[in-house]
Design an enzyme around this catalytic site. Structure first.
Site, short mmCIF file in Angstrom:
data_model
loop_
_atom_site.label_atom_id
_atom_site.label_comp_id
_atom_site.label_asym_id
_atom_site.label_seq_id
_atom_site.Cartn_x
_atom_site.Cartn_y
_atom_site.Cartn_z
N SER A 143 0.55 -6.68 -4.11
CA SER A 143 0.34 -5.30 -3.66
C SER A 143 -0.82 -4.70 -4.43
CB SER A 143 1.62 -4.49 -3.92
OG SER A 143 1.36 -3.10 -3.89
N TYR A 156 7.75 -1.69 -10.31
CA TYR A 156 7.21 -2.51 -9.22
C TYR A 156 5.78 -2.94 -9.53
CZ TYR A 156 5.95 -3.84 -4.43
OH TYR A 156 5.53 -4.52 -3.30
#
Length: 226
Positions: A143, A156
């Site tokens: 990501s 995350y």
């Protein structure tokens, strides 16, 4: 000729979203697919989609990627059935928002365990079989948060940054065995984790290319959608 004829692919997080789309795409291109995920009912839905589209059956193995023993057993079952593992897509992920000062220890460990330790467990479990065949393709889903971070996504972001470093390390260690290990950033997808974004199916051609790279192809690289 289909891109993945004769290949065996493991997909984590195969019960929904990108995992389901990738599993279906791999199966349509001839791969035997091993479906891993925590929710049996969701895996069975992916199984039925593959069977309807291809007439062939996938292998469903309910698996928590944070559990090392479950991972080992899943890989053994896959090898018992098909004799090898050619492709691994580390897709399983959890995303729980919260500023660092608010994160509980449980929140932190859950996200790191799924998004970083899970891919470590799976990669370590399949690599011996890939080394034996002197062939392997591992794709780790990353990501943009891995490098730019964002308020509210500390766990995350940190886990994905760790996954990127792990990917480059493994790529350096395993290239001599014919194993290519790369990162893929699909951007924002419309999944259970995110209400808006692209249909996951639109990025599966990129995953197919990474899963079918020729010998001597790129390794340790990051490919992004678009």
């Amino acid at each position: 000729m289909s891109l993945l004829n004769g290949r065996v692919a493991i997909v984590s997080g195969a019960g929904s979203g990108l995992g389901r789309a990738a599993s279906l795409s791999f199966a349509k291109e001839g791969a035997e697919v091993v479906l891993l995920g925590r929710r049996l009912n969701k895996l069975e839905e992916t199984f039925e989609a593959i069977k309807e589209a291809t007439g062939r059956e996938a292998l469903v193995i309910p698996t928590d990627v944070t559990d090392e023993q479950q991972i080992k057993q899943a890989v053994i079952l896959a090898v018992d059935k098909w004799g090898k593992i050619d492709i691994l897509l580390n897709n399983a992920a959890v995303l729980e928002s919260g500023h660092v000062i608010e994160l509980t220890s449980e929140n932190w460990h859950t996200q790191v365990a799924t998004n970083l330790t899970g891919p470590f467990f799976l990669s370590r479990a399949v690599i011996p079989y890939m080394r034996k065949e002197r062939y392997g393709r591992i794709i780790n889903i990353t990501s943009g948060l891995s490098w730019n971070g964002a308020g509210g996504y500390g766990a995350y972001s940190a886990a994905k940054a760790g996954l990127e470093s792990l990917t480059r390390t493994l790529a350096d260690e395993e290239h001599e065995y014919g194993i290519l290990i790369n990162l893929y950033n699909p951007g924002t997808l419309r999944t259970e984790m995110h209400a808006t974004g692209k249909d996951p199916a639109v990025v599966t051609p990129d995953l197919l290319r990474l899963a079918s790279l020729p010998r001597g192809g790129p390794t340790g690289s990051t490919v992004s959608y678009g």
